[in-house]
Scaffold this motif. Structure first.
Motif: not given
Length: 411
Positions: A251-261
Motif C-alpha cells: 500500500d506504499n504506506k511506511e506507517s504500517n510497515g510491510c503489511e502484505q504477506f
C-alpha cells in the motif's frame, strides 16, 4: 536395466568347423556374424575388436583361386590383457586392474578412500585424483598421496591452478558474495566492493552500505518499530525501511510497515500476483513463492513450518519421490540398483553389469553379469563350464583354437 541384462539366454558353441569360402560369400558371412552376435564373446589372440562372436571366422590366408581360409575360436580360461583373478575373486578374470579402485594395477593395491575433498578413481592401472567442486580445494602438484593440497581461494591458485592474482588491490576473492557460489576471481566486479575477502553490493548490502565500514543498525538508533520491517541500506544509505523476507509494502504506506504477506494465493511472490483457479501459493524447493501447479503437474503438499507452507509440482508418472501418488518413494535399499518411476509405477533399474535374475525386490540386482559364467551378460547365458571359460565384461572369452597332430581343433 542395461542392454546386456535384457539379452535372451544363449549357450555359446565351443567351436565351429574351419571352412573355405569365395570372396563374395566371405563378405556376406562376416556381415551376418557381426550383426547377430558381436557382443557374445571376448576374443583373445588377434586384432579383432572385443565384440567378435564365438565361432566367428576371420581372414587367415587367401589362395590363388580366390578362396579364403577362416579361423575358428574355442572357449578359454585365459584372462584378457588387463584382467586377472585375484585371491579374493569370486569368478575367474573378474578383476579389471585398469579400473578397479581396490585392485589398481595389481591385486590388493587399493586407491585411497574418498574424502570430503577428494574423489579417487583407477585410470589405466593408476590411481587418479579429482577434487570435489564444493570443497574449494585444488590438486596443483599432481601428487595423489597429499590429495587436494591447494586452496582455490588463494592468490597463487585463484579458482584454478596457476591462476595468480598479482595486484595487491585485487586479491583472490569469492565474487558471488552472499550467494556463496564459489565464483573465484582476482578482484571484484565493477558493481561491487571488496571487503573481508568478499564482494558486496554497496548499494543495498546492510553490512557494507556504501563502503566496508558502514554496517546498518536494523533499529536505526531506536526508531519506531514497524510490522515485518527493519531499517537497512538503500542507495548506499542506512536508515531506510526494508521488508522482512516474504513480506512487502503493497500500500506504499511506511506507517504500517510491510503489511502484505507474499505466500498467499492473491499475492504470490509479489503484490497483486494472484494464482489461477485450482492453484495455491507455496514455497518451492528453492524457497521461492510460486503458484502451484500448471495443468500438466500435480501439487504435493510438503506441510507448513512457522507459518510458511511448502510444496512441489510433480509429474506422478516419472517423479521418483512421488510415483503414482504424492509421497510414494521408489527408494531401493540396495547398492547395485536404484528405483525409478516408470509411468506411475516403481521399478528397479540395475546398475551397469548387474541383473535381477530372481525377480526379488528384496535383494536388488543380485547377479554380476559382467563376471558370472552362469549369467554372462544376461540372466541364464552360460559359458562353457567344462573348458573353464571366463566371463569378462559380460562376454564369454574365446581364443583361436589350436590344432592337434591330426589337424583337428583342440582347446
Amino acid at each position: 536395466m542395461n542392454e546386456r541384462s535384457h539379452r535372451s539366454s544363449a549357450r555359446l558353441r565351443p567351436n565351429v568347423p574351419v571352412a573355405l569360402f569365395g570372396a563374395a560369400s566371405l563378405v556376406a558371412l562376416l556381415a551376418a556374424s557381426c550383426t547377430a552376435s558381436e557382443k557374445d564373446a571376448f576374443v583373445l589372440g588377434n586384432d579383432l575388436a572385443d565384440g567378435a562372436a564365438p565361432g566367428f571366422s576371420t581372414v587367415e590366408d587367401a589362395g590363388n583361386d580366390g578362396s579364403v581360409a577362416l579361423t575358428e575360436y574355442c572357449p578359454t580360461d585365459k584372462c584378457p590383457p588387463g584382467w586377472t583373478t585375484c585371491p579374493n575373486s569370486r569368478f575367474p578374470c573378474d578383476v579389471n586392474l585398469r579400473a578397479d579402485v581396490k585392485n589398481c594395477g595389481a591385486c590388493g593395491l587399493s586407491c585411497p578412500t574418498d574424502t570430503g575433498n577428494e574423489i579417487f578413481a583407477c585410470v589405466e592401472g593408476a590411481c587418479a585424483l579429482t577434487c570435489r567442486g564444493s570443497s574449494r580445494s585444488l590438486d596443483c602438484d599432481g601428487i595423489v598421496d597429499n590429495g587436494c593440497e591447494a586452496s582455490a581461494l588463494h592468490d597463487e591458485h585463484c579458482g584454478a591452478c596457476g591462476n595468480k592474482c598479482t595486484n595487491p588491490k585485487k586479491r583472490c576473492v569469492d565474487q558471488s558474495g552472499r550467494n556463496n557460489d564459489g565464483v573465484f576471481g582476482c578482484g571484484c566486479p565493477s558493481n561491487k566492493i571488496y571487503c573481508d575477502r568478499g564482494c558486496w553490493d554497496p548499494i543495498s548490502d546492510d553490512d557494507y552500505c556504501g563502503d566496508c565500514q558502514t554496517h546498518c543498525d536494523p533499529t536505526n538508533g531506536g526508531a519506531p518499530a514497524l510490522p515485518h520491517a527493519y531499517y537497512g541500506c538503500v542507495n548506499r544509505n542506512c536508515g531506510n525501511v526494508k521488508c522482512e523476507p516474504y513480506y512487502a509494502n503493497c500500500d506504499n504506506k511506511e506507517s504500517n510497515g510491510c503489511e502484505q504477506f507474499l505466500v498467499e494465493d492473491d499475492n504470490c511472490g509479489a503484490c497483486g500476483n494472484a494464482c489461477g483457479d485450482g492453484q495455491v501459493c507455496r514455497l518451492d524447493q528453492n524457497n521461492v513463492p510460486r503458484c502451484m501447479c500448471p495443468p500438466d503437474k500435480t501439487f504435493c503438499d510438503a506441510g507448513c513450518y512457522d507459518g510458511l507452507c511448502f510444496g512441489r509440482c510433480v509429474d506422478l508418472t516419472s517423479d521418483n519421490y512421488n510415483c503414482g501418488a504424492c509421497g510414494v518413494d521408489c527408494y531401493v535399499p540396495e547398492r547395485n540398483a536404484k528405483g525409478v518411476c516408470n509411468y506411475g509405477a516403481c521399478v528397479m533399474d540395475c546398475n551397469e553389469g548387474r541383473a535381477d535374475c530372481n525377480n526379488a525386490w528384496s535383494d536388488g540386482c543380485e547377479v554380476n553379469t559382467d563376471s558370472d559364467p552362469q549369467n554372462c551378460g544376461a540372466c541364464g547365458r552360460v559359458c562353457d563350464a567344462v573348458a573353464g571359460q571366463a566371463c569378462v565384461a559380460g562376454r564369454c572369452v574365446v581364443e583361436p583354437c589350436s590344432k592337434d597332430a591330426g589337424g583337428g581343433p583342440t582347446r
